[in-house]
Enzyme design. Structure first.
Site, PDB file in Angstrom:
ATOM      1  N   ALA A  96      93.361  32.044  44.697  1.00 52.17           N
ATOM      2  CA  ALA A  96      94.483  32.937  44.363  1.00 52.17           C
ATOM      3  C   ALA A  96      94.142  34.323  44.923  1.00 52.17           C
ATOM      4  O   ALA A  96      94.107  35.327  44.205  1.00 52.17           O
ATOM      5  CB  ALA A  96      94.762  32.968  42.863  1.00 52.17           C
ATOM      6  N   HIS A 118      90.048  40.577  47.212  1.00 52.25           N
ATOM      7  CA  HIS A 118      89.271  39.570  47.974  1.00 52.25           C
ATOM      8  C   HIS A 118      89.332  39.873  49.467  1.00 52.25           C
ATOM      9  O   HIS A 118      88.352  39.721  50.189  1.00 52.25           O
ATOM     10  CB  HIS A 118      89.853  38.168  47.763  1.00 52.25           C
ATOM     11  CG  HIS A 118      89.752  37.650  46.363  1.00 52.25           C
ATOM     12  ND1 HIS A 118      90.850  37.300  45.625  1.00 52.25           N
ATOM     13  CD2 HIS A 118      88.682  37.402  45.589  1.00 52.25           C
ATOM     14  CE1 HIS A 118      90.465  36.853  44.444  1.00 52.25           C
ATOM     15  NE2 HIS A 118      89.159  36.906  44.390  1.00 52.25           N
ATOM     16  N   SER A 147      93.134  37.543  40.050  1.00 50.99           N
ATOM     17  CA  SER A 147      93.924  36.321  40.261  1.00 50.99           C
ATOM     18  C   SER A 147      94.774  36.021  39.026  1.00 50.99           C
ATOM     19  O   SER A 147      95.857  35.463  39.129  1.00 50.99           O
ATOM     20  CB  SER A 147      92.996  35.148  40.555  1.00 50.99           C
ATOM     21  OG  SER A 147      92.173  35.481  41.645  1.00 50.99           O
TER      22      SER A 147
END
Ligand code: PAF
Length: 282
Positions: A32, A37, A188
């Site tokens: 996710a 990230h 996420s």
């Protein structure tokens, strides 16, 4: 773009790719993927010859079965995001069976007590699960550098401790928190919030900032009480914990010392979804 679903194939591939001097950057994730990230991946591609990103929702670090079941799983979209950042990034999306070989259990770790505070206190066994999977992933990828987000500050301290205790040859790189427009820390789990909850969740960082200002001329106890009062007034978010702790040892601050660096840590619930955040107080 190369995607591997099993550890043996990834290890084979990395051994053919890696020459004596090449460096491997590793970004472990549970998928996710969001901008946080993406920034870890970007930094890794700048600093290393090879970058590996793992996508694995690790069952042993979830103490709440509903949280594990509802954790967002968006592999196809994640792969597109990775290849848009850099098609040379190698993705590793193993199965639970491949990672745990039939025994989905974590090994016990001693992180010198870091594991019993805050997240560890409220999520029993969580850090044994994190330690187990991160150690296993490090053994497979053998990274030169591994990238983690500062939002999970306690997790980073635990992983650094694991690296130190096991004499692992990997440098842990910590990257700043990425925030949404309303300053909600990217996670996420944000995908599980309704639009309204997501908009309102900006209050978490607002209160953290308020706590920072309070702590500059008040005790940790007074600051903590102020934070608790803010959440008592809030109808959407329930405070699980707010803690001011020494950045290094994560010990609760009882009396301020000029020589120490402090950080505030918070966990709140909204509609059974757990959100965490942190801010440096120095
Ligand atoms: O921070 C996370 O996403 C996870 O805890 C990690 C480090 C990927 C281990 O499962």
């Amino acid at each position: 773009m190369q995607i591997f679903y099993g550890k043996a194939a990834l290890m084979d591939y990395l051994s053919t790719l890696k020459t004596t001097n090449s460096s491997i950057g590793f970004v472990p994730t549970m998928g996710a993927l969001h901008e946080g990230h993406q920034s870890l991946m970007l930094q890794s591609t700048k600093e290393n010859d090879i970058t590996v990103v793992s996508i694995f929702v690790n069952p042993t670090q979830f103490n709440n079965p509903e949280d594990l079941e509802k954790y967002p799983r968006t592999l196809d979209a994640d792969i597109i995001k990775i290849s848009n950042i850099n098609p040379n990034i190698i993705a590793f999306a193993p199965t639970v069976h491949d990672m745990y070989e039939g025994k989905t259990l974590s090994q016990p770790f001693d992180f010198d007590g870091l594991e019993n505070k805050m997240e560890g206190k409220f999520r029993p066994g969580h850090f044994d699960g994190v330690g187990t999977i991160v150690k296993r992933l490090f053994e497979i990828v053998k990274p030169t550098r591994a990238y983690f987000g500062e939002k999970d500050f306690q997790q980073v301290q635990i992983i650094k401790k694991m690296v130190e205790k096991n004499h692992l040859q990997v440098t842990i790189v910590v990257c700043p928190i990425h925030r949404e427009i309303n300053n909600l820390a990217m996670s996420s789990r944000n995908e599980r919030l309704t639009l309204h909850e997501r908009e309102e969740a900006g209050i978490i960082y607002k209160i953290l900032n308020g706590a920072k200002a309070k702590f500059s001329n008040n005790s940790a106890e007074k600051t903590t009480q102020w934070v608790k009062n803010q959440f008592k007034k809030n109808k959407i978010f329930t405070l699980e914990y707010f803690e001011i702790a020494d950045e290094k040892t994560l010990t609760t601050c009882k009396r301020k010392s000029k020589n120490k660096k402090y950080r505030a840590f918070i966990a709140v619930f909204v509609n059974n979804i757990r959100l965490i955040d942190t801010i440096s107080l120095n």
